[in-house]
Enzyme design. Structure first.
Site, PDB file in Angstrom:
ATOM      1  N   TYR A 127      13.182  11.880  -5.022  1.00 25.27           N
ATOM      2  CA  TYR A 127      14.271  12.086  -4.064  1.00 25.27           C
ATOM      3  C   TYR A 127      14.679  13.551  -3.977  1.00 25.27           C
ATOM      4  O   TYR A 127      15.039  14.035  -2.907  1.00 25.27           O
ATOM      5  CB  TYR A 127      15.485  11.211  -4.422  1.00 25.27           C
ATOM      6  N   ASP A 145      -2.561 -13.847 -19.034  1.00 23.80           N
ATOM      7  CA  ASP A 145      -3.154 -14.797 -18.094  1.00 23.80           C
ATOM      8  C   ASP A 145      -4.672 -14.620 -18.111  1.00 23.80           C
ATOM      9  O   ASP A 145      -5.179 -13.588 -18.565  1.00 23.80           O
ATOM     10  CB  ASP A 145      -2.655 -14.526 -16.666  1.00 23.80           C
TER      11      ASP A 145
END
Lengths: 368, 631
Positions: free
Chosen positions: A102, A253
């Site tokens: 930013y 997983d």
């Protein structure tokens, strides 16, 4: 007025960054088109470091030259970033990577189009200077993951006080939160009473193991990875392994993306290969879910998407997955055309994972 | 512009009437309306407007009048029925010829003349009358006035399909607000489609593109009004009439010619009625055909006609003269395209006339690119034959085939497999002018694949392609240059000031780095048009300036050249130049690194937009050059 702390790391980093600016200045002074060289950050340019047993960048370099607009803009961005880091070190401030993105709003033509670009530039500067971005006073906005188990450590908090924390007794159900800086000056390990360290991909499975008391029943230190683990999480595991010499296993997983999580913990990630020796734990082992588990435990599964298949095929040519075991498993998965989540084990009841699956797998791996 | 009152003292129509001859026909066409293009209601609508407009344009041009055409399509009382009205400011038609022109198939002056014209055969407008009559049972109304001092006639007519004779239902003298002209109106069964490719609107717009001297007003059935404005006040050069060439004459036509000739001998028939047959050639022909010269042409036997016909086909003759063609001209096509299509770049080319089977023809092509044109879609093809837009049977036309067989990809357009109609922000135009356009069928919607024509089309289109390529390349290069300008003007100075600021060291000079980064010669040009003086003193000036920048590290000496049109050139600078064969050539230099210099000249007497792109060439200049091509 508080004393501004400039660590040794900060000072070295600043000197090295200043050298970059000096290089660019000198190139122009001699009438050359300024340029910067950075290691090529692709799968084709990582090599196994014999010394560290981790994957590091090879010799391929990418040149950012001011010959074209893109290269020139990238050099200007580097200079803005160097100036910004210098200001932070001088004023004792730090910023998140997102804040830097930013702040670049005010950099005119050097503004970053996306945060990915600003993150990548910070990593480039790490590579060129061989410093860590923490030394640049830049930190990630994501918090590190969680730990539960009988580990006692000393943490220096934001007020400079040293707190002693036991990760079993002094924490709530969510465990000890790993801070973004886990270096010696911030976190010191005191003692550990465990037989192994289990790093877990999903929050759901972490909570399941905690609820079932697996940490106590099997003397396991549980670390939640929160998907692709943050640098601090990997650094934490690496330091903890060095401290305790305990075996590290990964429980994720059963899909190509999870295998990459394992590879980044064990061998180093392609994106951060310049600091693999700080982050990777080469002795970490993959527990599951493996494609063989899908067959052996007859787990509920989903079909592979095109993206999954491409990722698996890409892993077949990834130097980190060249072992016979990985090749067989990946080929098996391509044949099965299936993937399973950790929580698919719940097919056999909530206790199945702690009572049957993990003990079976761990004894297979001769860990218990 | 002509004014009916004075120049039409002897009404042109009276002259035309002399050449309007009768041709025998059958009621064949009444039963075969698809042959004439009336296959379906929307096509019938288009064809009706087209025939009437083509007629009007031909008549106006023949009489030397700048055409102003008003087209109106209105819903009639019955469903599916429309009233079509086409009015022109042409020469009008003398009273006794009105029934013949509109009420008899195959009647007109143009059938016998070998000359480029829109209709080419007298089938057109009377077939609309017939179609109207067959579908609505209504009569056709024709209003005509041939000059200020002549009465305006309004006539209702019909066609007797058995006898091919016009029937006058009523005839009256009325008051009219024009001094001369014709208004044709009929009611037809049809359909009016908006926003479609093959529509009255599209036909009129296309007509306006290739006829920039024509002013067209159009009102559609919803009352929406359009105006296609003329952009030039000059008539196209009228095509000269020419006699048929022996190789371009069919057997049937030869028979007809023998019937109507006034020649008493075969040799005089051959020399008088054909072009390129000399008296000696005529004697050779009858000798080879074994016919006696004393035979009266009208009484020649069919057998003899056939023999003579094959002799004519086998013998060699000089090519026919080509001055009977009237191309639109590349400049006018460009004006027309620019006016109707919003684009960034337009290039047009007019090829030299060529001949196929004794018939002269000429191909013109144009391409417009960029601007508001949609980038991803198949390019639009505008086909024209003798200035008439062809809207149907695009796939069966030689012009389309020529486009399809060119590999457009090297020219910067997309094309799947390097074949077929390309895609990109472009419109391609092809115009074939000929005394006898070889259409694939009577409805004149597509031109046949004649080798000579497809070759000419291909050449013209490839020329357009090369121009598009150099335009696209120029644009790409200029983009690269503008990026480099940003680099050296904004980014590099900031890199220098940032690095010196961080290090607290003095600012650096950047000239050397800048020339190294650019390492290019940039040539750009500007065209500035203005008028000076008043009235007879008025001068049209087109000022051209060229700037050459040397962004390399070496001092350069080289040659530059600019193509200039055939007009007065003045104020050429700098001094070291020569002008030859439409090219100004300069000796340039020495030009130091990081310096620029200017060249320029003024063209006198060209209209605005007549000179649109400065073509700059260079030689003896090493290194990258942007904005010019090597000589």
């Amino acid at each position: 007025m508080t004393q501004i702390e400039v660590t040794k790391g900060n000072k070295i980093a600043k000197d090295r960054l200043w050298n970059i600016a000096g290089m660019i200045y000198d190139q122009m002074k001699e009438g050359h088109i300024p340029y910067l060289e950075v290691s090529s950050r692709t799968k084709n340019n990582i090599v196994l470091s014999k010394h560290h047993k981790v994957w590091k960048y090879g010799d391929d370099m990418v040149t950012r030259s001011a010959k074209d607009l893109g290269g020139a803009t990238s050099i200007l961005r580097s200079l803005y970033t160097i100036e910004f880091i210098g200001d932070m070190i001088r004023s004792g401030k730090s910023s998140t990577l997102r804040e830097m993105y930013y702040i670049s709003e005010g950099w005119g033509k050097a503004k970053f189009p996306t945060q990915d670009e600003s993150n990548r530039l910070a990593e480039d500067l790490e590579i060129i200077t061989t410093s860590l971005r923490e030394d640049f006073k830049l930190r990630p906005e994501e918090d590190g993951a969680r730990v539960i188990g009988d580990l006692t450590l000393m943490e220096k908090n934001r007020k400079g006080e040293i707190k002693k924390i036991n990760c079993k007794d002094d924490v709530g159900d969510s465990g000890y939160g790993i801070p973004y800086n886990v270096e010696e000056e911030k976190v010191k390990f005191k003692s550990i009473n465990a037989k192994l360290i289990i790093a877990i991909e999903t929050g759901g499975m972490f909570d399941r193991l905690v609820e079932n008391g697996f940490d106590e029943s099997h003397k396991a230190l549980l670390v939640h990875l929160k998907g692709q683990p943050a640098r601090s999480t990997r650094r934490f595991i690496k330091r903890l392994h060095g401290f305790s010499k305990l075996p590290v296993v990964l429980f994720t997983d059963g899909d190509p993306w999870s295998y990459r999580i394992y590879a980044s913990v064990a061998y180093g990630a392609i994106k951060t290969a310049h600091i693999s020796e700080y982050l990777a734990t080469p002795s970490a082992q993959y527990l599951g879910i493996t494609p063989s588990d899908i067959v052996n435990y007859d787990l509920p599964s989903d079909g592979l998407s095109d993206n999954d298949i491409n990722a698996l095929k890409s892993e077949l040519t990834d130097p980190r997955f060249t072992s016979d075991r990985w090749k067989e498993e990946i080929k098996l998965q391509l044949k099965l055309k299936k993937k399973s989540e950790q929580q698919a084990l719940a097919k056999y009841g909530l206790d199945f994972v702690t009572d049957t699956y993990l003990p079976e797998k761990l004894s297979e791996m001769s860990i218990i | 512009m002509l004014n009916g009152g004075n120049l039409l003292d002897v009404p042109y129509a009276q002259k035309m009437a002399e050449s309007q001859k009768e041709i025998s026909i059958s009621d064949f066409f009444a039963k075969n309306r698809q042959i004439l293009g009336f296959d379906n209601p929307s096509k019938a609508m288009l064809v009706s407007v087209k025939e009437a407009v083509d007629n009007s344009l031909d008549a106006c041009e023949e009489a030397g009048i700048l055409p102003v055409i008003t087209v109106k399509v209105q819903k009639a009382d019955d469903r599916d029925k429309f009233k079509v009205t086409v009015r022109d400011n042409g020469p009008g038609i003398v009273k006794h010829q009105i029934p013949n022109v509109f009420g008899r198939l195959l009647y007109g002056s143009r059938f016998h003349a070998i000359r480029q014209s829109r209709g080419q055969q007298g089938i057109g407008i009377s077939s609309v009358v017939l179609y109207s009559q067959l579908t609505t049972g209504k009569t056709t109304s024709v209003i005509s006035k041939i000059g200020e001092d002549y009465p305006c006639i309004r006539m209702e007519i019909q066609i007797n399909t058995k006898t091919n004779r016009p029937q006058i239902i009523s005839s009256e003298v009325i008051l009219w607000d024009q001094s001369h002209g014709t208004e044709f109106s009929c009611e037809i069964e049809g359909r009016y489609q908006k926003n479609k490719k093959q529509t009255v609107y599209e036909y009129l717009r296309s007509t306006a593109i290739v006829n920039p001297h024509v002013d067209i007003h159009f009102e559609d059935p919803d009352g929406e009004k359009f105006h296609f404005q003329k952009v030039v006040d000059k008539m196209p050069e009228s095509a000269k009439e020419s006699k048929p060439h022996p190789h371009g004459t069919e057997l049937g036509v030869l028979k007809n010619m023998l019937q109507y000739t006034e020649a008493k001998k075969i040799t005089s028939f051959l020399t008088n009625e054909f072009t390129r047959i000399s008296p000696r050639g005529a004697h050779d022909i009858i000798e080879k055909a074994g016919i006696k010269d004393s035979v009266i042409p009208k009484k020649m036997t069919l057998e003899n006609i056939q023999t003579m016909y094959s002799v004519l086909q086998d013998m060699k003759f000089m090519s026919p003269p080509t001055d009977c063609l009237s191309p639109i001209g590349d400049r006018l096509i460009r004006k027309g395209l620019r006016k109707e299509i919003d684009s960034k770049f337009a290039y047009t080319v007019t090829r030299e006339p060529k001949v196929f089977r004794g018939t002269p023809f000429q191909v013109e092509a144009g391409i417009v690119y960029g601007g508001e044109l949609p980038p991803g879609e198949t390019v639009q093809i505008l086909r024209f034959a003798n200035r008439v837009p062809l809207l149907y049977q695009q796939g069966g036309c030689v012009m389309t085939h020529a486009i399809e067989r060119i590999n457009w990809r090297p020219y910067g357009l997309e094309q799947r497999g390097g074949k077929g109609i390309p895609a990109g922000p472009a419109v391609i135009l092809v115009h074939i002018a000929s005394t006898n356009v070889p259409f694939t069928s009577e409805s004149k919607e597509a031109v046949a694949d004649v080798d000579e024509i497809i070759d000419e089309c291909t050449r013209a289109l490839m020329d357009c392609g090369r121009r598009i390529r150099s335009h696209i390349n120029k644009k790409k290069k200029l983009k690269k240059v503008s990026e480099k300008y940003t680099l050296i003007k904004e980014i590099l100075p900031e890199i220098a000031s940032k690095s010196s600021g961080i290090l607290d060291r003095p600012q650096l000079p950047l000239d050397e780095v800048i020339t190294k980064i650019m390492n290019v010669h940039v040539i750009d040009s500007g065209i500035h048009f203005h008028e000076v003086g008043e009235g007879d003193e008025k001068q049209l000036l087109t000022e051209v300036t060229i700037r050459v920048q040397n962004y390399t590290q070496k001092e350069k000496k080289f040659k530059m050249a600019v193509k200039v049109p055939n007009t007065l050139i003045q104020g050429v600078y700098p001094e070291k130049y020569i002008i030859k064969q439409g090219v100004i050539e300069w000796d340039v230099g020495p030009l130091l690194p990081a310096r620029s210099l200017h060249l320029g000249f003024t063209l006198v007497g060209l209209d605005k937009d007549e000179y649109e792109e400065v073509e700059v060439y260079y030689s003896k200049l090493t290194g990258e050059v942007i904005g010019a091509d090597p000589m």
